[in-house]
Design an enzyme around this catalytic site. Structure first.
Site, PDB file in Angstrom:
ATOM      1  N   VAL A 394      30.099 -21.604 -12.411  1.00  0.00           N
ATOM      2  CA  VAL A 394      31.374 -22.309 -12.270  1.00  0.00           C
ATOM      3  C   VAL A 394      32.376 -21.900 -13.339  1.00  0.00           C
ATOM      4  O   VAL A 394      33.591 -21.996 -13.131  1.00  0.00           O
ATOM      5  CB  VAL A 394      31.174 -23.840 -12.272  1.00  0.00           C
ATOM      6  CG1 VAL A 394      30.346 -24.278 -11.069  1.00  0.00           C
ATOM      7  CG2 VAL A 394      30.532 -24.320 -13.561  1.00  0.00           C
ATOM      8  N   ASP A 395      31.920 -21.439 -14.500  1.00  0.00           N
ATOM      9  CA  ASP A 395      32.834 -21.027 -15.560  1.00  0.00           C
ATOM     10  C   ASP A 395      33.631 -19.801 -15.128  1.00  0.00           C
ATOM     11  O   ASP A 395      34.864 -19.768 -15.210  1.00  0.00           O
ATOM     12  CB  ASP A 395      32.039 -20.743 -16.837  1.00  0.00           C
ATOM     13  CG  ASP A 395      32.846 -20.982 -18.105  1.00  0.00           C
ATOM     14  OD1 ASP A 395      34.007 -21.418 -18.006  1.00  0.00           O
ATOM     15  OD2 ASP A 395      32.308 -20.762 -19.201  1.00  0.00           O
ATOM     16  N   ASP A 396      32.939 -18.760 -14.671  1.00  0.00           N
ATOM     17  CA  ASP A 396      33.641 -17.589 -14.149  1.00  0.00           C
ATOM     18  C   ASP A 396      34.535 -17.952 -12.978  1.00  0.00           C
ATOM     19  O   ASP A 396      35.661 -17.462 -12.854  1.00  0.00           O
ATOM     20  CB  ASP A 396      32.624 -16.532 -13.701  1.00  0.00           C
ATOM     21  CG  ASP A 396      32.132 -15.677 -14.855  1.00  0.00           C
ATOM     22  OD1 ASP A 396      32.770 -14.650 -15.131  1.00  0.00           O
ATOM     23  OD2 ASP A 396      31.136 -16.051 -15.488  1.00  0.00           O
ATOM     24  N   ARG A 467      36.726 -26.040 -18.379  1.00  0.00           N
ATOM     25  CA  ARG A 467      37.298 -25.010 -17.522  1.00  0.00           C
ATOM     26  C   ARG A 467      37.406 -25.503 -16.069  1.00  0.00           C
ATOM     27  O   ARG A 467      38.391 -25.218 -15.382  1.00  0.00           O
ATOM     28  CB  ARG A 467      36.447 -23.745 -17.580  1.00  0.00           C
ATOM     29  CG  ARG A 467      37.262 -22.478 -17.702  1.00  0.00           C
ATOM     30  CD  ARG A 467      37.491 -22.073 -19.114  1.00  0.00           C
ATOM     31  NE  ARG A 467      36.228 -21.804 -19.765  1.00  0.00           N
ATOM     32  CZ  ARG A 467      35.999 -22.052 -21.054  1.00  0.00           C
ATOM     33  NH1 ARG A 467      36.942 -22.587 -21.806  1.00  0.00           N
ATOM     34  NH2 ARG A 467      34.847 -21.772 -21.596  1.00  0.00           N
TER      35      ARG A 467
END
Length: 655
Positions: A394-396, A467
């Site tokens: 999920v960060d990317d 993020r």
């Protein structure tokens, strides 16, 4: 008085100089964009993986002398003054990294009487010897016959047969643990012995001869559960011999099936070195020829991680093209924005290529391991590497999503909606987000003997949650507001007493605090909220006298928060980005930080940063993203410039 100070401080930044610094940094980053639109920078860890690569070649008897000698140059260069090898630049002695590095250099033919080898050996013995190395090092020693297999914890391959509901199921472990463990379980079941064609041994690294060591598993014990699981390990050890051979064979087949479904073409299992190397050794142990397409694919994936600098070579833990492209894209877009934007036409053309490249890599048709907990959720994320379809994070996804949204291009609409739905569906029950899985938080698993690194899980963290909140807030869908509010409460609950936030994936409290302040700003939290005020005061309190910020990896090891012996470009950029997100663009601390960045740029438009700036597993595995020193300073300087000429000082973007 404060207004006078702000005015005086602001006047110290010459607008012309600022434009020149931004322009040089923009050009430097533009030069590094690949012709197909993406960016990728080196990702460096410690001595462990280059050393393991040498040992892998000797396990297989696939020795490339030219490559290994260059790796040897790298290993000798990064040896610490303490005689051993640290886990990060300038770090303290680490026994496990030192045992592997010594073993690898001996395989290269380094004389054990040479000064660097003698110093390493003495340091290892002074710290308890190889018998006190960590679990993964003891597995490596067992594969070479240097330690008995009972030096490793009981990890029966039958774990692969356990359902999700079973406590010890691999599905309750993190993605990285799952992919590393699957081939390792097969190796532990088959107990192969390395070819080791040069007959290299390291018995001199043991204080007690391996056959006389009475207690291989000694912690670290973080609670009484560690000791309880050690007793369970002792009970299970003889019990595993009673498992029927048919069940044993079925478990090995299940492990192999799990692996082969996730080989990911040229990126290998999980697209991370330990899993990839274990897969290569597993195929050899199973008798699969090296020419078999599965074994060949696994070997090629490992080879692709080598970085050749002509005079020396090292092996990366993985590659980071999606992450690098997303972050570089944000920096380039910021530099090209506003009336003073740098080469907006050429930048837009480059970002259009980057967006096309990213859209092509969105994972839309593979339900990866995350679907075990979210079976009804449709895929829509991005991975960290080129090809890792079973493990998007999920960060990317949030970083890429924010970039595509900022482009305001209708071609991105479908990708953004799929990403939005996936991130909403990946929220954990406490309001935060883990990187790869939902509610991957069975904390007791971190106390089993195998988990002496304490990182078997992927629980929600504030930097990843920040993020996700930033992305959803930037999109501005009303239906997502309850999701954002739960996430904001998670961030509020996780704030440290000193006002900072812990950074799980970047070093450390400066990274976490920057991430959260950006999210709070994007979500519309008042700049006067006590949570924000406390964070701002903390950032001010850890600014260095020269105007920069720095933080060492020691902060993961009970060291001070936000402190280092020198200012660092990436961390100074994070701090000023955080202050600007909190509405403090003209704060003297911000201005001094910007001044520090302008004066530390080199003639090539870049910044130098040797210390490590990220973490894989706190206290165990650290990272140096070579791109951070380029795109974060550019992002901060361009943001400062843009806010100075904008009609508004509010920034809605999550960076």
């Amino acid at each position: 008085m404060l207004d006078v100070m702000d005015s005086a401080a602001t006047s110290e930044i010459d607008p012309g100089q600022l434009d020149r610094v931004v322009g040089r940094a923009h050009q430097a980053l533009a030069r590094r964009q690949d012709s197909d639109g993406h960016w990728v920078f080196e990702l460096e860890a410690d001595a462990t993986i280059p050393a393991e690569y040498i040992l892998l070649e000797h396990f297989l008897n696939r020795i490339d002398d030219a490559t290994e000698q260059k790796i040897g140059i790298y290993l000798r260069r990064i040896q610490g003054e303490h005689g051993g090898w640290p886990l990060y630049y300038g770090g303290k002695f680490d026994i496990s990294a030192s045992v592997k590095a010594y073993f690898a250099l001996k395989c290269l033919g380094d004389d054990v009487a040479a000064p660097h080898m003698r110093r390493a050996r003495e340091a290892i013995l002074d710290h308890g010897g190889a018998e006190r190395s960590n679990v993964f090092t003891r597995f490596q020693l067992a594969l070479f016959g240097e330690a008995p297999w009972h030096a490793t914890p009981v990890m029966p391959v039958e774990l692969m047969l356990l359902p999700r509901s079973a406590f010890f199921s691999v599905w309750n472990m993190s993605y990285w643990s799952r992919t590393v463990i699957a081939p390792l379980l097969v190796l532990a079941a088959l107990k192969p012995v390395a070819v080791n064609p040069r007959g290299v041994h390291v018995q001199e690294l043991f204080v007690t001869p391996p056959d006389q060591v009475r207690d291989w598993i000694r912690g670290p014990y973080r609670s009484v559960w560690g000791r309880a699981f050690k007793v369970l390990d002792q009970v299970l050890r003889p019990a595993t011999k009673l498992i029927p051979s048919s069940t044993h064979r079925r478990a090995i087949d299940a492990a192999v099936k799990f692996i082969e479904l996730r080989l990911n073409g040229t990126d290998g299992l999980g697209a991370i070195y330990p899993a990839m190397a274990n897969t290569v050794m597993m195929y050899r142990a199973l008798g699969v020829p090296d020419t078999d397409h599965r074994a060949a694919t696994a070997w090629e994936a490992v080879q692709a991680l080598l970085v050749d600098h002509e005079d020396e070579i090292y092996c990366q833990p993985c590659v980071s093209p999606i992450w690098d492209t997303g972050l570089a894209g944000h920096a380039m877009m910021e530099a090209a924005s506003g009336p003073a934007g740098v080469d907006p036409g050429a930048t837009k053309a480059g970002l259009d290529k980057a967006a096309e490249w990213l859209r092509d890599r969105q994972i839309l048709d593979v339900k990866g391991d995350w679907a075990i907990n979210c079976p009804d959720l449709e895929p829509g994320g991005w991975a960290f590497q080129y090809n890792n379809d079973y493990y998007p994070d999920v960060d990317d996804t949030a970083v890429v999503g924010m970039l595509l949204h900022r482009q305001n291009d209708p071609a991105n609409a479908e990708a953004l909606e799929r990403a939005r739905k996936w991130i909403v569906g990946m929220q954990s029950s406490n309001g935060g987000w883990g990187a790869f899985d939902v509610d991957n938080n069975k904390e007791l698993l971190n106390y089993i003997p195998f988990a002496d690194h304490g990182a078997l899980l992927d629980p929600p963290t504030v930097d990843v949650a920040a993020r996700c909140i930033s992305f959803l807030a930037q999109l501005g869908n009303n239906e997502d507001r309850p999701v954002i509010e739960r996430g904001l409460q998670f961030l509020r609950d996780e704030q440290e007493k000193d006002g900072s936030w812990f950074g799980r994936w970047g070093t450390n409290y400066i990274y976490g605090t920057w991430s959260v302040l950006c999210a709070l700003n994007a979500a519309g939290v008042s700049h006067d909220d006590p949570m924000v005020v406390r964070a701002v005061e903390w950032l001010r309190s850890v600014q260095r006298p020269d105007g920069g910020w720095g933080e060492g990896c020691e902060s993961y090891e009970d060291g001070p928060h936000g402190i280092y012996k020198e200012g660092l470009p990436s961390q100074t950029a994070w701090a000023v980005l955080g202050l600007m997100a909190a509405g403090r663009r003209d704060d003297p601390a911000t201005v001094r930080g910007i001044a520090w960045l302008t004066t530390h740029q080199d003639e090539n438009g870049e910044w130098d940063e040797q210390p490590y700036n990220a973490v894989g597993f706190p206290k165990v595995f650290y990272l140096r993203y070579h791109g951070y020193r380029l795109f974060f300073p550019l992002m901060a300087l361009a943001r400062y410039r843009n806010l100075g000429i904008s009609n508004t000082r509010h920034v809605a973007f999550g960076f």
